[in-house]
Design a protein around this motif. Structure first.
Motif, PDB file in Angstrom:
ATOM      1  N   ARG A  44      26.679  -2.726 -52.666  1.00 26.82           N
ATOM      2  CA  ARG A  44      27.617  -1.719 -53.194  1.00 26.82           C
ATOM      3  C   ARG A  44      27.549  -1.672 -54.719  1.00 26.82           C
ATOM      4  NH1 ARG A  44      29.396   2.199 -54.225  1.00 26.82           N
ATOM      5  NH2 ARG A  44      31.241   3.320 -53.489  1.00 26.82           N
ATOM      6  N   MET A  45      27.367  -2.828 -55.333  1.00 25.37           N
ATOM      7  CA  MET A  45      27.260  -2.895 -56.796  1.00 25.37           C
ATOM      8  C   MET A  45      26.061  -2.089 -57.294  1.00 25.37           C
ATOM      9  SD  MET A  45      26.743  -6.364 -59.034  1.00 25.37           S
ATOM     10  CE  MET A  45      28.206  -7.121 -58.345  1.00 25.37           C
ATOM     11  N   MET A  46      24.945  -2.177 -56.576  1.00 28.24           N
ATOM     12  CA  MET A  46      23.727  -1.498 -57.005  1.00 28.24           C
ATOM     13  C   MET A  46      23.675  -0.038 -56.569  1.00 28.24           C
ATOM     14  SD  MET A  46      22.394  -3.897 -58.710  1.00 28.24           S
ATOM     15  CE  MET A  46      20.767  -3.274 -59.119  1.00 28.24           C
ATOM     16  N   GLY A  47      24.520   0.358 -55.593  1.00 26.07           N
ATOM     17  CA  GLY A  47      24.477   1.718 -55.087  1.00 26.07           C
ATOM     18  C   GLY A  47      23.442   1.939 -54.010  1.00 26.07           C
ATOM     19  N   THR A  48      23.098   0.875 -53.322  1.00 27.15           N
ATOM     20  CA  THR A  48      22.113   0.904 -52.227  1.00 27.15           C
ATOM     21  C   THR A  48      22.843   0.913 -50.889  1.00 27.15           C
ATOM     22  OG1 THR A  48      20.434  -0.273 -53.518  1.00 27.15           O
ATOM     23  CG2 THR A  48      20.265  -0.444 -51.145  1.00 27.15           C
ATOM     24  N   PRO A  49      22.391   1.712 -49.881  1.00 34.84           N
ATOM     25  CA  PRO A  49      21.177   2.514 -49.850  1.00 34.84           C
ATOM     26  C   PRO A  49      21.410   3.950 -50.320  1.00 34.84           C
ATOM     27  CG  PRO A  49      22.121   2.387 -47.651  1.00 34.84           C
ATOM     28  CD  PRO A  49      23.020   1.594 -48.546  1.00 34.84           C
ATOM     29  N   ASP A  50      20.598   4.367 -51.252  1.00 37.21           N
ATOM     30  CA  ASP A  50      20.586   5.724 -51.774  1.00 37.21           C
ATOM     31  C   ASP A  50      19.455   5.764 -52.790  1.00 37.21           C
ATOM     32  OD1 ASP A  50      21.108   8.268 -52.818  1.00 37.21           O
ATOM     33  OD2 ASP A  50      22.551   7.486 -54.265  1.00 37.21           O
ATOM     34  N   VAL A  51      18.485   6.634 -52.584  1.00 37.24           N
ATOM     35  CA  VAL A  51      17.314   6.628 -53.462  1.00 37.24           C
ATOM     36  C   VAL A  51      17.692   6.896 -54.917  1.00 37.24           C
ATOM     37  CG1 VAL A  51      15.630   7.208 -51.683  1.00 37.24           C
ATOM     38  CG2 VAL A  51      16.845   9.043 -52.890  1.00 37.24           C
ATOM     39  N   MET A  52      18.817   7.581 -55.145  1.00 41.74           N
ATOM     40  CA  MET A  52      19.272   7.818 -56.513  1.00 41.74           C
ATOM     41  C   MET A  52      20.173   6.696 -57.018  1.00 41.74           C
ATOM     42  SD  MET A  52      17.892  10.566 -57.608  1.00 41.74           S
ATOM     43  CE  MET A  52      18.884  10.904 -59.047  1.00 41.74           C
ATOM     44  N   GLN A  53      20.688   5.866 -56.104  1.00 43.65           N
ATOM     45  CA  GLN A  53      21.638   4.798 -56.463  1.00 43.65           C
ATOM     46  C   GLN A  53      22.720   5.353 -57.399  1.00 43.65           C
ATOM     47  OE1 GLN A  53      18.683   1.841 -57.846  1.00 43.65           O
ATOM     48  NE2 GLN A  53      19.243   0.585 -56.072  1.00 43.65           N
ATOM     49  N   ILE A  54      23.185   6.547 -57.058  1.00 38.20           N
ATOM     50  CA  ILE A  54      24.057   7.310 -57.949  1.00 38.20           C
ATOM     51  C   ILE A  54      25.432   6.679 -58.103  1.00 38.20           C
ATOM     52  CG2 ILE A  54      25.051   8.863 -56.213  1.00 38.20           C
ATOM     53  CD1 ILE A  54      23.696   9.890 -59.680  1.00 38.20           C
ATOM     54  N   ASP A  55      25.840   5.866 -57.133  1.00 40.35           N
ATOM     55  CA  ASP A  55      27.180   5.288 -57.179  1.00 40.35           C
ATOM     56  C   ASP A  55      27.144   3.792 -57.464  1.00 40.35           C
ATOM     57  OD1 ASP A  55      29.920   5.821 -57.101  1.00 40.35           O
ATOM     58  OD2 ASP A  55      30.117   5.160 -55.021  1.00 40.35           O
ATOM     59  N   GLY A  56      26.118   3.367 -58.227  1.00 37.82           N
ATOM     60  CA  GLY A  56      26.013   1.951 -58.559  1.00 37.82           C
ATOM     61  C   GLY A  56      25.172   1.752 -59.801  1.00 37.82           C
ATOM     62  N   LEU A  57      24.824   0.508 -60.061  1.00 37.68           N
ATOM     63  CA  LEU A  57      24.110   0.151 -61.281  1.00 37.68           C
ATOM     64  C   LEU A  57      22.597   0.244 -61.160  1.00 37.68           C
ATOM     65  CD1 LEU A  57      26.134  -2.981 -62.491  1.00 37.68           C
ATOM     66  CD2 LEU A  57      26.172  -0.671 -63.454  1.00 37.68           C
ATOM     67  N   GLY A  58      22.081   0.424 -59.965  1.00 38.49           N
ATOM     68  CA  GLY A  58      20.637   0.518 -59.793  1.00 38.49           C
ATOM     69  C   GLY A  58      20.065   1.710 -60.528  1.00 38.49           C
ATOM     70  N   GLY A  59      18.793   1.611 -60.890  1.00 35.01           N
ATOM     71  CA  GLY A  59      18.168   2.642 -61.707  1.00 35.01           C
ATOM     72  C   GLY A  59      17.145   3.497 -60.997  1.00 35.01           C
ATOM     73  N   THR A  60      17.219   3.595 -59.678  1.00 36.15           N
ATOM     74  CA  THR A  60      16.388   4.464 -58.832  1.00 36.15           C
ATOM     75  C   THR A  60      14.932   4.019 -58.697  1.00 36.15           C
ATOM     76  OG1 THR A  60      15.572   6.115 -60.433  1.00 36.15           O
ATOM     77  CG2 THR A  60      17.818   6.405 -59.600  1.00 36.15           C
ATOM     78  N   HIS A  61      14.564   2.913 -59.315  1.00 42.84           N
ATOM     79  CA  HIS A  61      13.235   2.327 -59.161  1.00 42.84           C
ATOM     80  C   HIS A  61      13.418   0.862 -58.759  1.00 42.84           C
ATOM     81  CE1 HIS A  61      10.912   5.643 -61.038  1.00 42.84           C
ATOM     82  NE2 HIS A  61      12.011   5.795 -61.782  1.00 42.84           N
ATOM     83  N   LEU A  62      12.446   0.323 -58.027  1.00 46.38           N
ATOM     84  CA  LEU A  62      12.544  -1.086 -57.649  1.00 46.38           C
ATOM     85  C   LEU A  62      12.599  -1.991 -58.869  1.00 46.38           C
ATOM     86  CD1 LEU A  62      10.132  -1.250 -54.582  1.00 46.38           C
ATOM     87  CD2 LEU A  62      12.621  -1.409 -54.551  1.00 46.38           C
ATOM     88  N   VAL A  63      11.900  -1.610 -59.954  1.00 44.61           N
ATOM     89  CA  VAL A  63      11.886  -2.472 -61.141  1.00 44.61           C
ATOM     90  C   VAL A  63      13.197  -2.424 -61.909  1.00 44.61           C
ATOM     91  CG1 VAL A  63       9.393  -2.414 -61.412  1.00 44.61           C
ATOM     92  CG2 VAL A  63      10.802  -0.695 -62.579  1.00 44.61           C
ATOM     93  N   THR A  64      14.093  -1.504 -61.545  1.00 44.45           N
ATOM     94  CA  THR A  64      15.422  -1.460 -62.171  1.00 44.45           C
ATOM     95  C   THR A  64      16.522  -1.688 -61.144  1.00 44.45           C
ATOM     96  OG1 THR A  64      15.454   0.962 -61.950  1.00 44.45           O
ATOM     97  CG2 THR A  64      14.675   0.050 -64.037  1.00 44.45           C
ATOM     98  N   SER A  65      16.151  -2.228 -60.005  1.00 43.85           N
ATOM     99  CA  SER A  65      17.113  -2.506 -58.939  1.00 43.85           C
ATOM    100  C   SER A  65      17.076  -3.990 -58.594  1.00 43.85           C
ATOM    101  CB  SER A  65      16.790  -1.655 -57.699  1.00 43.85           C
ATOM    102  OG  SER A  65      17.828  -1.747 -56.743  1.00 43.85           O
ATOM    103  N   LYS A  66      17.202  -4.809 -59.626  1.00 43.46           N
ATOM    104  CA  LYS A  66      17.037  -6.257 -59.496  1.00 43.46           C
ATOM    105  C   LYS A  66      18.301  -6.979 -59.943  1.00 43.46           C
ATOM    106  CE  LYS A  66      12.061  -5.871 -60.363  1.00 43.46           C
ATOM    107  NZ  LYS A  66      11.448  -6.596 -59.255  1.00 43.46           N
ATOM    108  N   ILE A  67      18.476  -8.198 -59.411  1.00 41.05           N
ATOM    109  CA  ILE A  67      19.683  -8.974 -59.677  1.00 41.05           C
ATOM    110  C   ILE A  67      19.286 -10.418 -59.955  1.00 41.05           C
ATOM    111  CG2 ILE A  67      21.895  -9.761 -58.720  1.00 41.05           C
ATOM    112  CD1 ILE A  67      21.501  -7.281 -56.710  1.00 41.05           C
TER     113      ILE A  67
END
Length: 391
Positions: A44-67
C-alpha cells in the motif's frame, strides 16, 4: 516511529537515491514483524499493484519501486541489518529473495545519518548484514562533520551530475543464495527450450544469482534497450523461459512454468555480446573501446535501465571463471584486468575484480570484488497508509 490518525497511519521514511535506483528507506522497528502484515503495508505504501503506482511512493519503474529496511545488527560481525524488498508494479508482490546493489549503496549513508553507526572522518566503514542472502557487504562511506558526504566529483552512468564516491565491497558475497559460485557445479550448462533449441548458459551465484547467455544465441545484437525488449512479448516469453529453466535446474522453482509465482526476483537473466558502439537511453554515444563487452540485465521480466549493482558483481565474478559464457566473451587480456568495464543501456559501469587461480569448480578464488556508487538523501518525512490496509 509511527503515529495514528483517524483513517491513516503515518510512518517515518526517507526517500533516497542509491546508485541508479531510488527507494524508500525505513527503520525496521517502525514496521510490523516480517509476514503478511508487513507485506500488505509495503504494498500500500508503494501503490502496488498499479503500473502507475499513482496512490503510493513507487515511481512506475522497477528501479524506483524498491525498499530498504534497516535496523541494529543481529550479528556480531556487522554494524547493521539491511533487508531489501522489491515491490512489483502490476502484481501484489513484495519479493525478498535477493539483494539490490544500488539500493545497498544508500544503506551506509542512511545508517550514519540516522545514528545507527558512529561516524568517523574522513571515511566510515559500515559492515552491512544483508538478511536476504545472509552475506556481509562493506561500505566505505565518506563523512563530513558527522554526516554522510554528498558532494564529490565521482560520476556514474545513468545518474546526472557527480557525488561523493562510496565503495561497496562485495568480496564476501560468493554463493549468496545457494552457497556455491556455480550452483550446478558446471561452468556451462545446456538448457533445452520448448522450441527444441539447446541453449548454452552459465549459472553463477555471487551477490545475486544470474543465468548468462550470448545475445546472438537468442537472436539479439546485444545493444537493445528496455524499449526494444520490454514491448517484444515473444522475446519476454523466451527470456522468462530461460529464467524458469535455470530456476528449475537449481531448485528455485518446482517447474519452469511457475517461476513467476515461486521465484519472481531470482535468477536474473543477462545476455552478453562483444563491444560495439551504441547510444545510451539519453542519446549519448558510447564507443566500442569504452567497454570490455555489452550486457543487458533482465529482472522480473523487464530490462534494467542501467545495470544492477549486484548484477555487475556476478558478471565480474563470472568473467573470471574459465570457459564461462562471460569469460568466453572477453578478448585482448580483459580477463586479467583488475577493472572490468560493462556496457549497459545507460552507459558503462566499471567494477573492481581481482582473482587468483584455484583448484576448485570455478577455477578461481576472489580476492577483491566491488564497485563505486553515489547516493543522496532526497527527502525525510512521513508516509501515510490507510489504517484498514495497514495493521
Amino acid at each position: 516511529m509511527s503515529h495514528y490518525e483517524p483513517e491513516q497511519i503515518g510512518i517515518r521514511c526517507t526517500l533516497m537515491r542509491g546508485g541508479t535506483s531510488k527507494g524508500v528507506y525505513l527503520h525496521e522497528h517502525d514496521l510490523p514483524a516480517p509476514g503478511p502484515k508487513r507485506d500488505a503495508l509495503l504494498l500500500r505504501m508503494m501503490g502496488t499493484p498499479d503500473v502507475m503506482q499513482i496512490d503510493g511512493l513507487g515511481g512506475t519503474h522497477l528501479v524506483t519501486s524498491k525498499i530498504a529496511i534497516i535496523g541494529p545488527s543481529t550479528r556480531a560481525d556487522a554494524d547493521i541489518d539491511y533487508t531489501f524488498a522489491q515491490a512489483e508494479l502490476d502484481k501484489p508482490v513484495i519479493d525478498y529473495t535477493g539483494n539490490c546493489g544500488n539500493i545497498s549503496a544508500g544503506v551506509g549513508p542512511f545508517a550514519i545519518d540516522a545514528g545507527l553507526v558512529r561516524p568517523q572522518e574522513p571515511v566510515t566503514e559500515v559492515r552491512i548484514h544483508n538478511t536476504n542472502t545472509g552475506k556481509i557487504m562493506i561500505a566505505q562511506v565518506p563523512v563530513i562533520r558527522g554526516r554522510a558526504k554528498v558532494k564529490g566529483d565521482f560520476a556514474i552512468a545513468g545518474v546526472p551530475g557527480t557525488g561523493a564516491e562510496i565503495f561497496m565491497d562485495y568480496r564476501l558475497t560468493a554463493g549468496a543464495k545457494t552457497g556455491k559460485v556455480l550452483p550446478t557445479g558446471n561452468r556451462t550448462d545446456i538448457l533445452e527450450l520448448e522450441s527444441g533449441q539447446k541453449l548454452e548458459v552459465t549459472i553463477c551465484d555471487v551477490a545475486n544469482t544470474i543465468v548468462f547467455c550470448r545475445a546472438r544465441d537468442i537472436g539479439l545484437r546485444g545493444d537493445e534497450g528496455p524499449e526494444d525488449i520490454n514491448h517484444n512479448h515473444g522475446l519476454v516469453d523466451r527470456l522468462r523461459e530461460i529464467r524458469g529453466k535455470a530456476a528449475e535446474r537449481i531448485g528455485y522453482a518446482s517447474s519452469w512454468t511457475r517461476v513467476d509465482e515461486e521465484s519472481p526476483f531470482l535468477p536474473f537473466v543477462v545476455f552478453v555480446s562483444e563491444p560495439s558502439a551504441y547510444k545510451t537511453l539519453n542519446g549519448q554515444p558510447v564507443e566500442a573501446g569504452d567497454m570490455d563487452f555489452k550486457a543487458r540485465l533482465i529482472f522480473m521480466n523487464r530490462c534494467h535501465e542501467s545495470m544492477a549493482g549486484t548484477g555487475s558483481m556476478c558478471i565480474a565474478a563470472a568473467s573470471r571463471v574459465p570457459d564461462s559464457i562471460v569469460n568466453q566473451q572477453l578478448t585482448n587480456g580483459a580477463s586479467e584486468k583488475e577493472t572490468l568495464s560493462i556496457g549497459h543501456p545507460s552507459g558503462v559501469m566499471h567494477v573492481t575484480v581481482k582473482t587468483r587461480k584455484a583448484n576448485n569448480e570455478e577455477g578461481m578464488e576472489i580476492d577483491a570484488l566491488g564497485f563505486s556508487r553515489t547516493a543522496r538523501r532526497i527527502m525525510d518525512g512521513t508516509v501515510y497508509v490507510p489504517t484498514s490496509e495497514a495493521y
